[in-house]
Design a protein around this motif. Structure first.
Motif, PDB file in Angstrom:
ATOM      1  N   UNK A  28       0.963  -1.120   0.137  1.00 18.63           N
ATOM      2  CA  UNK A  28       0.083  -0.052   0.057  1.00 18.63           C
ATOM      3  C   UNK A  28       0.947   1.152   0.038  1.00 18.63           C
ATOM      4  N   UNK A  29       1.889   1.279   0.931  1.00 23.88           N
ATOM      5  CA  UNK A  29       2.772   2.647   0.951  1.00 23.88           C
ATOM      6  C   UNK A  29       3.631   2.455  -0.355  1.00 23.88           C
ATOM      7  N   UNK A  30       4.220   1.524  -0.994  1.00 26.55           N
ATOM      8  CA  UNK A  30       5.138   1.589  -2.026  1.00 26.55           C
ATOM      9  C   UNK A  30       4.165   1.868  -3.277  1.00 26.55           C
ATOM     10  N   UNK A  31       3.031   1.401  -3.498  1.00 30.21           N
ATOM     11  CA  UNK A  31       2.260   1.767  -4.645  1.00 30.21           C
ATOM     12  C   UNK A  31       1.422   2.967  -4.633  1.00 30.21           C
ATOM     13  N   UNK A  32       1.550   3.823  -3.460  1.00 36.37           N
ATOM     14  CA  UNK A  32       0.771   5.041  -3.308  1.00 36.37           C
ATOM     15  C   UNK A  32       1.200   6.252  -4.661  1.00 36.37           C
ATOM     16  N   UNK A  33       2.328   6.017  -5.050  1.00 41.95           N
ATOM     17  CA  UNK A  33       2.404   7.012  -6.239  1.00 41.95           C
ATOM     18  C   UNK A  33       1.780   6.462  -7.346  1.00 41.95           C
ATOM     19  N   UNK A  34       1.633   5.082  -7.547  1.00 41.90           N
ATOM     20  CA  UNK A  34       0.950   4.612  -8.674  1.00 41.90           C
ATOM     21  C   UNK A  34      -0.863   5.060  -8.372  1.00 41.90           C
ATOM     22  N   UNK A  35      -1.242   4.655  -7.193  1.00 41.98           N
ATOM     23  CA  UNK A  35      -2.476   4.739  -6.942  1.00 41.98           C
ATOM     24  C   UNK A  35      -3.154   6.163  -6.723  1.00 41.98           C
TER      25      UNK A  35
ATOM     26  N   UNK B  50     -15.985  -4.020  -0.573  1.00 47.51           N
ATOM     27  CA  UNK B  50     -15.558  -3.196   0.591  1.00 47.51           C
ATOM     28  C   UNK B  50     -14.145  -3.217   0.608  1.00 47.51           C
ATOM     29  N   UNK B  51     -13.379  -4.169   0.225  1.00 51.89           N
ATOM     30  CA  UNK B  51     -12.027  -4.063   0.484  1.00 51.89           C
ATOM     31  C   UNK B  51     -11.535  -2.825  -0.425  1.00 51.89           C
ATOM     32  N   UNK B  52     -12.149  -2.850  -1.751  1.00 49.94           N
ATOM     33  CA  UNK B  52     -11.806  -1.814  -2.627  1.00 49.94           C
ATOM     34  C   UNK B  52     -12.152  -0.269  -2.085  1.00 49.94           C
ATOM     35  N   UNK B  53     -13.263  -0.246  -1.287  1.00 49.76           N
ATOM     36  CA  UNK B  53     -13.446   1.028  -0.775  1.00 49.76           C
ATOM     37  C   UNK B  53     -12.535   1.278   0.353  1.00 49.76           C
ATOM     38  N   UNK B  54     -12.228   0.531   1.222  1.00 52.91           N
ATOM     39  CA  UNK B  54     -11.297   0.521   2.280  1.00 52.91           C
ATOM     40  C   UNK B  54      -9.955   1.161   1.829  1.00 52.91           C
ATOM     41  N   UNK B  55      -9.369   0.484   0.393  1.00 55.96           N
ATOM     42  CA  UNK B  55      -8.056   0.958   0.024  1.00 55.96           C
ATOM     43  C   UNK B  55      -8.351   2.477  -0.332  1.00 55.96           C
ATOM     44  N   UNK B  56      -9.480   2.715  -1.156  1.00 53.30           N
ATOM     45  CA  UNK B  56      -9.646   4.147  -1.719  1.00 53.30           C
ATOM     46  C   UNK B  56      -9.859   5.192  -0.323  1.00 53.30           C
ATOM     47  N   UNK B  57     -10.672   4.730   0.549  1.00 50.23           N
ATOM     48  CA  UNK B  57     -10.622   5.616   1.891  1.00 50.23           C
ATOM     49  C   UNK B  57      -9.195   5.889   2.424  1.00 50.23           C
ATOM     50  N   UNK B  58      -8.378   4.737   2.481  1.00 47.95           N
ATOM     51  CA  UNK B  58      -7.222   4.863   2.932  1.00 47.95           C
ATOM     52  C   UNK B  58      -6.221   5.844   2.076  1.00 47.95           C
ATOM     53  N   UNK B  59      -6.518   6.177   0.888  1.00 49.54           N
ATOM     54  CA  UNK B  59      -5.675   6.956   0.012  1.00 49.54           C
ATOM     55  C   UNK B  59      -6.324   8.269  -0.159  1.00 49.54           C
ATOM     56  N   UNK B  60      -7.393   8.191   0.632  1.00 45.59           N
ATOM     57  CA  UNK B  60      -8.304   9.425   0.857  1.00 45.59           C
ATOM     58  C   UNK B  60      -8.781  10.014  -0.505  1.00 45.59           C
ATOM     59  N   UNK B  61      -9.003   9.114  -1.462  1.00 46.09           N
ATOM     60  CA  UNK B  61      -9.626   9.376  -2.669  1.00 46.09           C
ATOM     61  C   UNK B  61     -11.178   9.769  -2.499  1.00 46.09           C
ATOM     62  N   UNK B  62     -11.558   9.037  -1.570  1.00 49.52           N
ATOM     63  CA  UNK B  62     -13.082   9.390  -1.024  1.00 49.52           C
ATOM     64  C   UNK B  62     -13.219   9.710   0.377  1.00 49.52           C
ATOM     65  N   UNK B  63     -13.514  11.007   0.519  1.00 51.27           N
ATOM     66  CA  UNK B  63     -13.618  11.406   2.067  1.00 51.27           C
ATOM     67  C   UNK B  63     -14.204  12.574   1.979  1.00 51.27           C
ATOM     68  N   UNK B  64     -14.401  13.454   3.114  1.00 50.70           N
ATOM     69  CA  UNK B  64     -15.135  14.386   3.147  1.00 50.70           C
ATOM     70  C   UNK B  64     -14.528  15.492   2.361  1.00 50.70           C
ATOM     71  N   UNK B  65     -13.287  15.668   2.195  1.00 47.62           N
ATOM     72  CA  UNK B  65     -12.763  16.747   1.334  1.00 47.62           C
ATOM     73  C   UNK B  65     -12.647  16.532  -0.045  1.00 47.62           C
TER      74      UNK B  65
END
Length: 421
Positions: A266-273, A298-313
């Protein structure tokens, strides 16, 4: 360890511990799929119930004896344990089984090492591999010399005992992080360049093997690898396509997600994601025929939330493509409904893809509002762009040759227009 070697796959399940909403059979099937993704021959698979995990071996004595017998009987050279195995447990189990042992993290890293083809992907996988191995120096460690892809978990010619200490590994990790920072800056420049281009970006995301690459190929006419394998696509690919009302759209095919994705990856591929976060719209491709489709989503949404792709901002529009409806029974298909943001499709047969394209286009246009834009007489290029990418509601031509247009544009398109000179 030979490429395509025999393997035994074990799913340890502790009594009273429910890791997610998947059933045990589904999780074991996924582990087998991960092993087959690097063409291992799975000769035995089983779920092992653990009443109390052993600190030394994870499994009980009787269980170890039974698995060792299965390893010997099948001539397997590798035991995959779909869970977290400590370095000491790994070493002790290897002695007991007479075979190499890797856990879920090691297996996924091996798959990613096999799949990486670009410089960026190779750097990301090597970084994740070294971070993983840095904590496992109690056992033999293989160098990056290899006869095939991957990063040495499965061994091969030239395998040797540890010859590099933690200091050298740390130095290599620092070097890789600096190289990846360069990659991140380059990606930023590419994104800036794409933002100057008047084209919206559509990112395809989803669980691994959900059919993203097959859909990507159908939408763009590309020929991205689309095998029935987990993690068939690793390096992100971008291609142009056409949508109703848009003469050109950029589609991005991204790496698939998986449950319990190793934190190193997750950390290493942050640039890609990060590419996903820069998209104008996200298309979440779900394998609706999979028994664990809801858990995968739900796993996909968890990753997207972790990347802050989907959040309040940041609230990037998202459409769900319910893929593989061709594999559903007539009864199951009758229960799948189309909504404003959900479209059932078959990327293989093409059924529903046209409706999906229309839905993506409508969503891109729905965020539009009317802007008043003044254009000088010489700004023909900018005027043509507005007519091509927006909805011109009203136009007033002035005596000096300039004009005032009222145009319906999305905020993203308005930002692109402002960069056109």
């Amino acid at each position: 360890m030979r490429f395509g070697a025999g393997a035994v796959v074990i799913l340890p399940e502790r009594d009273g511990q429910k890791l997610d909403i998947r059933d045990s059979a589904g999780r074991l099937a996924e582990a087998v799929g991960l092993a087959r993704a690097i063409y291992l021959h799975v000769r035995h698979e089983e779920i092992v119930r653990i009443r109390k995990a052993s600190a030394a071996t994870l499994l009980g004595k009787g269980q170890i004896e039974r698995i060792a017998a299965a390893v010997a009987a099948t001539g397997s050279e590798l035991v995959v344990i779909d869970g977290i195995v400590s370095p000491i447990q790994q070493r002790n189990l290897e002695k007991a089984f007479g075979a190499k042992v890797i856990d879920r993290t090691g297996l996924i890293l091996e798959i990613f090492g096999e799949r990486a083809s670009t410089k960026e992907g190779t750097l990301q996988v090597e970084l994740a591999h070294l971070q993983y191995q840095a904590s496992r120096l109690v056992r033999s460690w293989t160098h990056l010399e290899r006869q095939r892809g991957g990063f040495g978990f499965l061994g091969g010619p030239g395998e040797s005992q540890i010859e590099t200490d933690r200091r050298l590994i740390r130095e290599r990790i620092v070097r890789l992080k600096l190289d990846l920072e360069d990659v991140r800056r380059t990606r930023g420049l590419h994104r800036t360049r794409r933002q100057k281009a008047p084209y919206p970006v559509v990112a395809l995301v989803g669980y691994t093997n959900a059919g993203k690459s097959t859909l990507f190929n159908r939408l763009t006419g590309a020929d991205v690898m689309a095998e029935n394998l987990l993690f068939a696509t690793l390096d992100p690919t971008m291609r142009a396509g056409v949508l109703p009302g848009f003469d050109k759209v950029i589609f991005s095919d991204t790496v698939g997600f998986v449950s319990n994705l190793p934190t190193q990856l997750v950390a290493a591929f942050r640039a890609t994601l990060e590419e996903v976060g820069e998209a104008d719209i996200i298309v979440h491709v779900r394998d609706i025929a999979h028994p664990d489709s809801a858990a995968q989503a739900e796993d996909v949404m968890t990753v997207l939330r972790g990347l802050k792709v989907i959040d309040s901002d940041r609230n990037t529009p998202m459409i769900t493509a319910l893929n593989k409806i061709d594999l559903l029974s007539p009864e199951a298909r009758a229960g799948v409904r189309t909504t404003d943001d959900t479209v059932p499709i078959s990327a293989v047969t093409g059924e529903g893809v046209e409706a999906l394209a229309a839905c993506i286009a409508a969503t891109l246009q729905s965020a539009a509002r009317v802007h008043e834009i003044s254009l000088a007489a010489h700004e023909g290029k900018r005027q043509a762009w507005l007519y091509s990418h927006g909805e011109v509601i009203d136009r007033e031509d002035l005596e000096d040759g300039s004009s005032v247009l009222h145009v319906r544009l999305s905020e993203a398109d308005r930002a692109r227009f402002d960069l056109i000179r």
